[in-house]
Design a protein around this motif. Structure first.
Motif, PDB file in Angstrom:
ATOM      1  N   TYR A   1       0.846  -1.193   0.000  1.00 55.25           N
ATOM      2  CA  TYR A   1       0.000   0.000   0.000  1.00 55.25           C
ATOM      3  C   TYR A   1       0.883   1.245   0.000  1.00 55.25           C
ATOM      4  O   TYR A   1       1.827   1.354   0.782  1.00 55.25           O
ATOM      5  CB  TYR A   1      -0.906  -0.006   1.230  1.00 55.25           C
ATOM      6  CG  TYR A   1      -1.807   1.203   1.350  1.00 55.25           C
ATOM      7  CD1 TYR A   1      -2.603   1.619   0.283  1.00 55.25           C
ATOM      8  CD2 TYR A   1      -1.881   1.920   2.542  1.00 55.25           C
ATOM      9  CE1 TYR A   1      -3.433   2.727   0.385  1.00 55.25           C
ATOM     10  CE2 TYR A   1      -2.719   3.025   2.667  1.00 55.25           C
ATOM     11  CZ  TYR A   1      -3.481   3.424   1.579  1.00 55.25           C
ATOM     12  OH  TYR A   1      -4.299   4.518   1.688  1.00 55.25           O
ATOM     13  N   HIS A   2       0.558   2.181  -0.912  1.00 60.55           N
ATOM     14  CA  HIS A   2       1.276   3.448  -1.030  1.00 60.55           C
ATOM     15  C   HIS A   2       0.304   4.593  -0.743  1.00 60.55           C
ATOM     16  O   HIS A   2      -0.301   5.142  -1.666  1.00 60.55           O
ATOM     17  CB  HIS A   2       1.877   3.598  -2.430  1.00 60.55           C
ATOM     18  CG  HIS A   2       2.917   2.589  -2.758  1.00 60.55           C
ATOM     19  ND1 HIS A   2       4.269   2.854  -2.694  1.00 60.55           N
ATOM     20  CD2 HIS A   2       2.812   1.292  -3.140  1.00 60.55           C
ATOM     21  CE1 HIS A   2       4.945   1.778  -3.034  1.00 60.55           C
ATOM     22  NE2 HIS A   2       4.088   0.804  -3.301  1.00 60.55           N
ATOM     23  N   PRO A   3       0.131   4.956   0.526  1.00 61.57           N
ATOM     24  CA  PRO A   3      -0.795   6.060   0.826  1.00 61.57           C
ATOM     25  C   PRO A   3      -0.327   7.391   0.250  1.00 61.57           C
ATOM     26  O   PRO A   3      -1.148   8.241  -0.097  1.00 61.57           O
ATOM     27  CB  PRO A   3      -0.829   6.088   2.358  1.00 61.57           C
ATOM     28  CG  PRO A   3       0.414   5.388   2.785  1.00 61.57           C
ATOM     29  CD  PRO A   3       0.708   4.378   1.739  1.00 61.57           C
ATOM     30  N   THR A   4       1.011   7.591   0.164  1.00 64.61           N
ATOM     31  CA  THR A   4       1.581   8.785  -0.476  1.00 64.61           C
ATOM     32  C   THR A   4       2.779   8.345  -1.299  1.00 64.61           C
ATOM     33  O   THR A   4       3.231   7.200  -1.218  1.00 64.61           O
ATOM     34  CB  THR A   4       2.035   9.822   0.571  1.00 64.61           C
ATOM     35  OG1 THR A   4       3.182   9.303   1.283  1.00 64.61           O
ATOM     36  CG2 THR A   4       0.920  10.137   1.555  1.00 64.61           C
ATOM     37  N   ASP A   5       3.323   9.250  -2.078  1.00 65.12           N
ATOM     38  CA  ASP A   5       4.509   8.925  -2.869  1.00 65.12           C
ATOM     39  C   ASP A   5       5.712   8.638  -1.979  1.00 65.12           C
ATOM     40  O   ASP A   5       6.633   7.925  -2.392  1.00 65.12           O
ATOM     41  CB  ASP A   5       4.841  10.090  -3.808  1.00 65.12           C
ATOM     42  CG  ASP A   5       3.812  10.259  -4.906  1.00 65.12           C
ATOM     43  OD1 ASP A   5       3.072   9.295  -5.175  1.00 65.12           O
ATOM     44  OD2 ASP A   5       3.747  11.361  -5.495  1.00 65.12           O
ATOM     45  N   ALA A   6       5.706   9.160  -0.774  1.00 64.32           N
ATOM     46  CA  ALA A   6       6.865   9.016   0.106  1.00 64.32           C
ATOM     47  C   ALA A   6       6.753   7.844   1.068  1.00 64.32           C
ATOM     48  O   ALA A   6       7.745   7.466   1.694  1.00 64.32           O
ATOM     49  CB  ALA A   6       7.079  10.298   0.907  1.00 64.32           C
ATOM     50  N   LEU A   7       5.583   7.237   1.189  1.00 64.58           N
ATOM     51  CA  LEU A   7       5.368   6.189   2.185  1.00 64.58           C
ATOM     52  C   LEU A   7       4.851   4.917   1.531  1.00 64.58           C
ATOM     53  O   LEU A   7       3.909   4.950   0.738  1.00 64.58           O
ATOM     54  CB  LEU A   7       4.356   6.669   3.235  1.00 64.58           C
ATOM     55  CG  LEU A   7       3.992   5.673   4.346  1.00 64.58           C
ATOM     56  CD1 LEU A   7       5.220   5.342   5.195  1.00 64.58           C
ATOM     57  CD2 LEU A   7       2.867   6.237   5.214  1.00 64.58           C
TER      58      LEU A   7
END
Length: 753
Positions: free
Chosen positions: A239-245
């Motif tokens: 899961y990629h909730p944001t581009d950074a996480l």
């Protein structure tokens, strides 16, 4: 030609740090493929890392028909990866003469096995079948700074495939010799585009035995010997909730129901009339033939890119394994020396990692915690001896117990470029270990089994009835540094020198018969110098390293004399000191657009300098190093390979061939009676890829000359001056060998939807 430029034989990286800040993307695209590795817990080009590492990609694994982790030994110099004695799933791993021969619970390995940076503490279930894999990395030499304890020989990293974000489904089927029939299914699906992915893998791997158990009284039992019955599954959610996480959850489970392996009697039994079998894969047994190894694990990884230069990573894992197993040491139809056993292990780990990089430096640091329980039970059944010597129904030595350990560590490593040509790598790790052990050891004049349903016999209802001979606790702390210097002569040639240190954890004797103290950790100091280079417009890669290591406080079991042949007295102590000096080199040459040639070579000179033991009768110390040899370590190994691509109107064909040679080696350290002569294995593969890229096929012939070679054994006899043998424990001539795979032919067909 995309297939022609795939790296068919990976180059060895011998130690080499980041020098001038060249990124993977900036390396020349012409010539050999850029190989990415994570040897320093960050993604880097193989030619930049300061570790002796071999990386074998998924493409190469498929083209060579490599199915299990042990086959990787052919492509890594000074490396031994073999199946252990009584099972198909337990590994024997040695690198540069350092490893673990005895897979009993409580003993610590010398080579670490990792699945996606998660440490596997025990050798049971570590012979991994290659499913949904990205690559395998072999890191040679102590990895004590970044990977911690129990990597004094090196580390093996099993790296699974990353999610691509696209919907994929891959189906692969294999048929082959000995009725091999394998099915593998892998795939992934984007539940939410660019956000949530689900991946899966399933393998059902079946094969008849290379031999059989010969006696006719095994009614209702499977008589196949060296067969295969493995089911493996993997599931992952990303899961990629944001581009950074990014958040990743992975689960895997393997169940191996292959029969217990029966060994080959090298000497005729003096207590039975069964002859030595004609085939090295045939055997006899008085135990049930079933066997089981169950391994299951779950891991969670959170990766946060704090900014362009800093990342934070957390890794959690929980793994467990359960292995009830039947090991017939004497391999006869009588209960002369039978050892049914249970291995039961569980471990939990946590790791927090902070990485930072700038224009002229890379910094890796972290905190690590390990909590593990390693338990087991075995019965050494000497029924024939009990009846003959004592008139009892039987005789059984019962041993059980647990080693419970925790380990806490902090580590940091900095690679710093002083100039465009000179760089320095420095790192250190501090580890605090604590171990509690309990051992029950007793003798009963009966035939006892640890689990119902094996063979009718007396079953103790409470393991505590066996006398507790050891109940103790110990702790150790270690500081393991690494320092290296690198000189970048030009864009393609780099020289390096490094020093590293590692340790193998202290432990208690799981076979203790008295309250003996724990042994101290083993220590290895390693020195390396070498060169990494690419020539001829990046068409030739040549990497060479020289190494020297000092191995101190070697832990070793001494067999002590007893009052009778029924005694199984063993003492664990730090009695050995050894050293090793050698060279490792790998060459890869893109001769033409369609032809790749490769060669690797390893040489090692090992020697025990001192082995101090104590005479239990007199209490006097003495040196017996003249009776010791480093086991599972041939003086030299080499591999020659070729890969040729043929274009056609129906697709591309790739011919892949290699010849691997191992010099002679012994299987036991002290007074070894089992020596494997040097042997060579030739392998040949023909692969086809359709023009559309959806269909593929591979025909693989392994061990073309059908070489017979020993990979394990047992020796419970004493040589006599006249060339004969005196019977050992159990009262029989127990000299047993286990062998590697014979010639096999297989056909694999794959389709990608």
């Amino acid at each position: 030609m995309k297939y022609a430029i795939k790296l068919s034989t990976v180059a060895l990286a011998v130690a080499s740090a980041i020098t001038s800040p060249i990124t993977i993307a900036e390396e020349k695209e012409a010539g050999l493929e850029v190989i990415e590795v994570t040897a320093r817990k960050t993604v880097e080009s193989l030619q930049q890392v300061p570790v002796a590492v071999t990386s074998i990609s998924a493409d190469e694994l498929n083209e060579k028909g490599i199915e299990v982790l042990t086959e990787i030994q052919q492509f890594s110099p000074n490396t031994t990866l073999q199946r252990s004695r009584g099972t198909n799933s337990t590994i024997t791993a040695f690198i540069r003469g350092v490893g673990q021969q005895d897979p009993l619970w409580g003993y610590e390995p010398g080579v670490g096995i990792y699945i996606d940076d998660v440490y596997m503490a025990r050798p049971q279930g570590a012979v991994l079948d290659l499913l949904d894999i990205e690559r395998v990395e072999v890191l040679r030499g102590p990895q004590g700074t970044l990977y911690g304890k129990n990597t004094i020989g090196g580390a093996i990293k099993y790296v699974t495939k990353e999610m691509s974000g696209d919907a994929e489904l891959n189906l692969q089927g294999t048929i082959g010799s000995y009725n091999q029939r394998d099915v593998k299914l892998t795939g992934q699906y984007p539940v939410i585009a660019d956000k949530l992915y689900v991946g899966f893998g399933y393998a059902n791997l079946q094969r008849d035995g290379y031999g059989e158990f010969l006696q006719s009284d095994l009614s209702g039992q499977d008589k196949e010997n060296y067969n295969k019955d493995v089911v493996s599954a993997r599931l992952s959610v990303e899961y990629h909730p944001t581009d950074a996480l990014s958040l990743k959850l992975k689960w895997d489970k393997t169940e191996d129901k292959s029969n217990s392996k029966g060994g080959y009697r090298l000497l005729p039994s003096i207590l039975t009339d069964a002859p030595v079998p004609d085939s090295v894969y045939d055997s006899y047994t008085s135990l049930p033939t079933w066997n089981k190894v169950e391994v299951e694990g779950v891991s969670f990884t959170a990766n946060w890119d704090v900014n362009d230069t800093t990342s934070l990573k957390y890794v959690f894992s929980d793994r467990e394994s359960y292995s009830p197993t039947n090991i017939d040491f004497d391999n006869t139809a009588l209960r002369i020396f039978d050892v049914p056993a249970i291995y039961d292990d569980e471990q939990t780990t946590h790791e927090i990692q902070l990485n930072n990089s700038g224009d002229n430096y890379t910094f890796v640091s972290g905190l690590y915690f390990y909590d593990g329980d390693s338990c087991g039970q075995f019965e050494a059944i000497l029924e024939v001896l009990g009846q003959g010597a004592f008139g009892a129904p039987g005789l059984t030595r019962e041993v059980s117990g647990c080693n419970n350990s925790t380990s806490k560590a902090a580590y940091a490593q900095l690679s710093y470029d002083f100039t465009e040509k000179w760089s320095l790598t420095a790192g250190a790790r501090y580890t605090k270990d604590e171990k509690t052990a309990k051992v029950n050891n007793g003798l009963i004049f009966d035939t006892v089994y640890p689990e119902s349903g094996w063979i009718d016999g007396y079953i103790r209802p409470d393991g505590d009835l066996v006398p507790t001979v050891l109940d103790d606790k110990e702790d150790w702390s270690k500081f393991t540094p690494r320092i290296g210097v690198e000189y970048q002569a030009n864009d393609d040639v780099m020289f390096f020198a490094s020093f590293s240190q590692g340790f193998k954890s202290g432990t208690f004797n799981p076979r203790a018969s008295t309250a003996e103290p724990a042994v101290k950790p083993e220590d290895v100091n390693s020195y390396e110098i070498g060169v990494k280079s690419q020539w001829l417009e990046d068409k030739l890669r040549a990497n060479v390293t020289l190494f020297s290591l000092d191995h101190k406080n070697r832990q070793y079991i001494s067999v002590l004399p007893g009052d009778t042949a029924a005694d199984l007295n063993q003492r664990l102590g730090n009695i050995g000191t050894s050293d090793a000096n050698g060279i490792e080199a790998e060459f890869t040459y893109l001769a033409t657009e369609n032809l790749m040639l490769s060669a690797s070579f390893g040489y090692i000179d090992t020697d025990f300098k001192e082995v101090i033991d104590t005479d239990p009768a007199t209490g006097e110390s003495f040196d017996k190093s003249d009776r010791f040899t480093i086991s599972n370590t041939p003086e030299y190994t080499f591999n020659l390979g070729a890969n040729y691509t043929i274009e056609s109107s129906v697709g591309d064909f790739i011919v892949n061939a290699n010849y691997y040679y191992r010099d002679d080696y012994v299987l036991f350290e002290e007074d070894s009676l089992l020596t494997q002569d040097g042997y060579g294995i030739a392998n040949l593969s023909l692969n086809w890829y359709s023009i559309e890229g959806d269909w593929s096929a591979g025909l693989h012939i392994k061990n073309l000359a059908d070489e017979e070679y020993m990979v394990g054994g047992y020796q419970f006899v004493a040589p006599l001056d006249d060339g004969g043998y005196a019977p050992g424990l159990g009262g029989d001539n127990t000299l047993i060998a286990y062998y590697g795979d014979p010639r096999t032919v297989s056909l694999t067909i794959g389709y990608q939807f």
